[in-house]
Design an enzyme around this catalytic site. Structure first.
Site, PDB file in Angstrom:
ATOM      1  CG  ASN A 198      58.727  26.841  13.574  1.00 30.01           C
ATOM      2  OD1 ASN A 198      57.521  27.066  13.668  1.00 30.01           O
ATOM      3  ND2 ASN A 198      59.294  26.465  12.452  1.00 30.01           N
ATOM      4  CG  ASP A 232      56.249  28.476  11.096  1.00 30.39           C
ATOM      5  OD1 ASP A 232      55.418  28.118  11.974  1.00 30.39           O
ATOM      6  OD2 ASP A 232      56.671  27.700  10.211  1.00 30.39           O
ATOM      7  CG  ASP A 249      55.905  23.192  14.468  1.00 31.57           C
ATOM      8  OD1 ASP A 249      55.862  22.653  15.591  1.00 31.57           O
ATOM      9  OD2 ASP A 249      56.087  24.428  14.302  1.00 31.57           O
ATOM     10  CG  ASP A 301      42.704  11.900   1.173  1.00 35.47           C
ATOM     11  OD1 ASP A 301      42.118  12.565   2.034  1.00 35.47           O
ATOM     12  OD2 ASP A 301      42.713  12.186  -0.041  1.00 35.47           O
ATOM     13  CD  GLU A 332      38.167  10.935   3.224  1.00 29.05           C
ATOM     14  OE1 GLU A 332      37.566  11.985   3.491  1.00 29.05           O
ATOM     15  OE2 GLU A 332      39.036  10.880   2.336  1.00 29.05           O
TER      16      GLU A 332
HETATM   17  C1  BGC Z   1      40.436  15.064   2.603  1.00 28.52           C
HETATM   18  C2  BGC Z   1      40.294  16.483   2.162  1.00 28.52           C
HETATM   19  C3  BGC Z   1      41.043  16.636   0.849  1.00 28.52           C
HETATM   20  C4  BGC Z   1      40.595  15.587  -0.184  1.00 28.52           C
HETATM   21  C5  BGC Z   1      41.519  15.489  -1.314  1.00 28.52           C
HETATM   22  C6  BGC Z   1      39.665  14.376   1.502  1.00 28.52           C
HETATM   23  O1  BGC Z   1      38.799  13.486   1.700  1.00 28.52           O
HETATM   24  O2  BGC Z   1      39.935  14.795   3.870  1.00 28.52           O
HETATM   25  O3  BGC Z   1      40.765  17.380   3.121  1.00 28.52           O
HETATM   26  O4  BGC Z   1      40.822  17.898   0.345  1.00 28.52           O
HETATM   27  O5  BGC Z   1      40.495  14.318   0.385  1.00 28.52           O
HETATM   28  O6  BGC Z   1      42.715  14.891  -0.927  1.00 28.52           O
HETATM   29 MG    MG Z   2      55.638  26.100  13.003  1.00 25.69          MG
END
Ligand code: BGC
Ligand code: MG
Length: 528
Positions: free
Chosen positions: A16, A18, A22, A193, A260
């Site tokens: 878009n 910006d 997206d 995460d 992760e």
């Molecule tokens: C993500 C990072 C993020 C952090 C806090 C991580 O392991 O990959 O990009 O800043 O978690 O959420």
């Molecule tokens: Mg965009």
């Protein structure tokens, strides 16, 4: 099992104008992803967020941020991805939220509101000091003061990312409902995460100093890296929570769960039939110097030891580290493409899962950014010890000769397009059979057609200082891989019974002598 492609949505494709990528941009690029041949597409967070940590600070777990589009765009993406045999993986940040999440706004308001215990609150010490010595990954104490409650709250990253209190049953229930909600919407998996931060020691004991000479991931020279993280993360309760997630996911057959997890010791305890499918491995991301065979073998061994076969998920690059070609490859730009192809051949034949990061299939180096260009608070705080998150987050180059490399029609993009990256744009590599891009396509296809490799046992003990030699075994399947890590050619003698060349680049075999050109590689399959 699976080749996962990670998209950093701000930088993949802007639809878009910006200046920020997206979801509709991703829809437009689905044919590219299908041609690449990956199975799953993990998209970094696109949920409602003040964007302090660029989406890793979530203020509503069920709503797409207008910056990235709408929930309808996401539904379209999920549907069209499925038509290309691609599964969408959502990045869930369950260990902390944004400080603008309504839960936090309520929790911080008083000590006795209904959500008072949804975050981790603690009184100051009698002298006003923070409750203990825990450090935030992004620098400074892990505790921030909240005047409304006259208490500190815990935050492992930015002050705007308060840690959720997963000991509270209502919090766990709510987060499990979020997991189920997205499965109902048709997502095929999750990346969780920083999930080892989900619980903390309820007694808030001080961490001891890190053992001398040890490093703790990305920033070993930051205060966070100076501690042994026995109390602020990696608590046993997280494993029970993971089991609860698995139970929800099992109602949606085929859902892929990737955690992760910062350290291998913890990572290996998070996988298994009733837990995650895969634990993300930082072993290759931790390599921050010219990689040698010896160093690579050490990281490989560390990333395999104690893991159930096939449960480690490798990554050379991601949005949190400088791109691997720059981080661990030769600084001589003329070696770049050859190194990128060789190291890709190594990881694409490893057992377990694999996360590719957008642009690595082009062999992109880290973007060269000026201090004025930086937007990541982490990079800014640690400048000039530049950790290089922004350098890995610049826009994807699609066209060599188009403004903003075809990423966006905006005058200014949120991070600049890097000139050296644009020179490697997709269109410049499309027709060249020897390009890094076409090499990745071939290897990804090879991996798909050899599913046994994902559960293989790998032995690297016959390597030399210059040539990584991997022997892969699974049932009666065997394969030999030779990878020249150096810019010099080398001859290997007396390998015997090499078998048939499976694929190779720069390798010739004469009787019992194998000659490998700089950064050459080959695999051979032996008759069962
Ligand atoms: C993500 C990072 C993020 C952090 C806090 C991580 O392991 O990959 O990009 O800043 O978690 O959420
Ligand atoms: Mg965009």
């Amino acid at each position: 099992m699976t080749t996962i492609y990670q998209i950093y949505p701000r930088s993949f494709q802007d639809s878009n104008g910006d200046g920020v990528g997206d979801l509709r941009g991703i829809v437009d690029r689905l044919p590219y992803l299908a041609k690449l041949g990956v199975d799953m597409v993990w998209i970094s967070p696109f949920f409602l967020s003040p964007q302090k940590d660029f989406g890793y600070d979530v203020s509503d777990y069920r709503t797409v941020d207008p910056l990235f589009g709408s929930n309808a765009d996401l539904a379209q993406l999920i549907t069209e991805a499925a038509q290309h045999n691609l599964g969408i993986m959502v990045d869930l940040v369950l260990a902390h939220s944004s400080n603008q999440h309504p839960w936090f706004l309520e929790s911080r308001a008083s000590r006795d509101n209904p959500k008072a215990d949804w975050y981790v609150w603690a009184d100051p010490l009698p002298d006003g000091n923070v409750p203990n010595n825990w450090q935030s990954v992004f620098g400074g104490s892990a505790w921030r003061w909240e005047p409304r409650r006259q208490q500190y709250y815990l935050t492992h990253f930015l002050g705007e990312q308060p840690a959720l209190n997963l000991y509270a049953p209502a919090v766990r229930e709510e987060l499990l409902a979020v997991v189920e909600y997205w499965l109902q919407q048709g997502v095929k998996g999750f990346r969780f995460d920083a999930i080892h931060f989900a619980h903390y020691d309820p007694q808030l004991r001080n961490n001891p100093p890190a053992p001398r000479g040890s490093t703790s991931g990305a920033l070993s020279d930051s205060p966070f890296g100076m501690q042994d993280h026995v109390y602020d993360l990696g608590q046993p309760a997280t494993i029970d929570f993971i089991r609860d997630i698995r139970k929800v996911a099992d109602r949606y057959p085929g859902a892929l769960l990737l955690g992760e997890v910062g350290t291998v010791e913890i990572a290996r305890t998070y996988v298994g039939a009733d837990k995650f499918d895969l634990s993300y491995s930082f072993n290759m991301l931790d390599i921050r110097e010219l990689v040698t065979v010896g160093l690579f073998r050490e990281k490989l061994a560390g990333g395999l030891a104690g893991f159930l076969p096939g449960t480690s998920c490798w990554a050379l690059s991601n949005h949190d580290a400088p791109r691997h070609v720059t981080r661990m490859g030769s600084q001589d730009p003329s070696h770049r493409a050859a190194f990128a192809k060789m190291i890709a051949a190594v990881v694409l034949t490893l057992p377990g899962g694999l996360c590719l990061y957008q642009g690595e299939e082009l062999g992109l180096p880290t973007a060269d950014l000026r201090f004025e260009d930086l937007v990541d608070p982490y990079d800014i705080a640690f400048y000039p010890d530049h950790v290089g998150r922004d350098g890995a987050r610049t826009p994807m180059p699609w066209f060599q000769d188009v403004a903003n490399a075809g990423f966006s029609t905006a005058a200014n993009t949120w991070l600049p397009v890097d000139a050296a990256q644009q020179a490697l744009a997709v269109d410049s590599q499309e027709e060249d059979p020897q390009s890094t891009l076409n090499h990745y396509r071939r290897l990804i296809a090879w991996r798909k057609n050899h599913p046994w490799i994902k559960k293989a046992i790998v032995d690297s003990s016959n390597s030399t200082d210059q040539v990584l030699q991997l022997e892969y075994r699974h049932g009666n399947q065997t394969m030999l891989g030779l990878f020249n890590f150096a810019a010099e050619s080398v001859e290997l003698k007396g390998l015997g019974g090499l078998g048939t060349v499976e694929w190779q680049e720069g390798v010739s075999v004469q009787n019992d002598t194998v000659t490998l050109q700089p950064f050459a590689f080959a695999t051979f399959t032996q008759a069962a």
